[in-house]
Design a protein around this motif. Structure first.
Motif, short mmCIF file in Angstrom:
data_model
loop_
_atom_site.label_atom_id
_atom_site.label_comp_id
_atom_site.label_asym_id
_atom_site.label_seq_id
_atom_site.Cartn_x
_atom_site.Cartn_y
_atom_site.Cartn_z
N UNK A 72 0.83 -1.20 0.00
CA UNK A 72 0.00 0.00 0.00
C UNK A 72 0.87 1.25 0.00
N UNK A 73 0.26 2.35 -0.37
CA UNK A 73 0.95 3.63 -0.37
C UNK A 73 -0.06 4.70 0.02
N UNK A 74 0.42 5.73 0.71
CA UNK A 74 -0.46 6.79 1.18
C UNK A 74 0.16 8.15 0.92
N UNK A 113 -2.22 11.71 4.85
CA UNK A 113 -3.18 10.70 5.28
C UNK A 113 -2.56 9.59 6.13
N UNK A 114 -1.26 9.52 6.13
CA UNK A 114 -0.60 8.42 6.84
C UNK A 114 -0.95 8.43 8.32
N UNK A 115 -1.30 7.26 8.80
CA UNK A 115 -1.67 7.13 10.20
C UNK A 115 -3.14 7.37 10.47
N UNK A 141 -14.76 -8.37 -4.59
CA UNK A 141 -14.56 -7.38 -5.65
C UNK A 141 -14.74 -5.95 -5.13
N UNK A 142 -14.19 -5.72 -3.97
CA UNK A 142 -14.42 -4.43 -3.32
C UNK A 142 -13.13 -3.90 -2.68
N UNK A 143 -12.95 -2.60 -2.80
CA UNK A 143 -11.85 -1.91 -2.14
C UNK A 143 -12.45 -0.97 -1.09
N UNK A 144 -11.69 -0.71 -0.05
CA UNK A 144 -12.18 0.13 1.04
C UNK A 144 -11.17 1.23 1.37
N UNK A 145 -11.69 2.28 1.97
CA UNK A 145 -10.83 3.31 2.53
C UNK A 145 -11.42 3.69 3.89
N UNK A 146 -10.75 3.26 4.94
CA UNK A 146 -11.16 3.63 6.29
C UNK A 146 -10.48 4.94 6.64
N UNK A 147 -11.29 5.94 6.96
CA UNK A 147 -10.76 7.27 7.25
C UNK A 147 -11.11 7.62 8.69
N UNK A 148 -10.09 7.82 9.49
CA UNK A 148 -10.24 8.19 10.89
C UNK A 148 -9.66 9.58 11.15
#
Length: 125
Positions: free
Chosen positions: A57-59, A63-65, A76-83
């Motif tokens: 992966x790369x960020x 966004x890192x961390x 068939x799905x990609x996710x982006x968890x954003x905290x």
């Protein structure tokens, strides 16, 4: 491949959202995947990328961390968890795909062949 992004919405500063990108068409595991975002009046910028297998992966530094990209090739799905979201994270978020025989990630938007429609993320201050 057709891409459908979802999961955007309105959230307070410090909150979390999970974006999804559902793919249909050719074998999902053959694609490098990425997330990009574009705020009003700004250029599209890189958010995160993931290899075909999901092991690499790369960020973007901003966004890192806080963000985590992942994928489920069986779904068939990609996710982006954003905290820990910040107002400056507000933008339309786009998922993208690049077919590749090499399992690596791609961070440049110009290298992606397929794009989904955006899902809007708004972080209130």
């Amino acid at each position: 491949v057709q891409l459908q992004a979802s999961g955007g919405g309105l959230v307070d500063t410090g909150g979390s959202l999970r974006l999804s990108c559902a793919a249909s068409g050719r074998t999902f595991s053959g694609y490098r995947m990425g997330w990009f975002r574009q705020a009003p009046g700004k250029e599209r910028e890189f958010v995160a990328a993931i290899s075909r297998s999901g092991r690499s992966t790369d960020y973007a530094d901003s966004n890192k961390g806080r963000f985590t990209i992942s994928r489920d090739n069986t779904r068939n799905t990609m996710y982006l968890q954003m905290n820990s979201l910040k107002p400056e994270d507000s933008a339309d978020y786009y998922c993208a795909a690049k077919y590749s025989r090499v399992s690596d990630y791609t961070s440049r938007s110009s290298e992606y062949d397929y794009w989904g429609q955006g899902t809007q993320v708004t972080v209130s201050s």
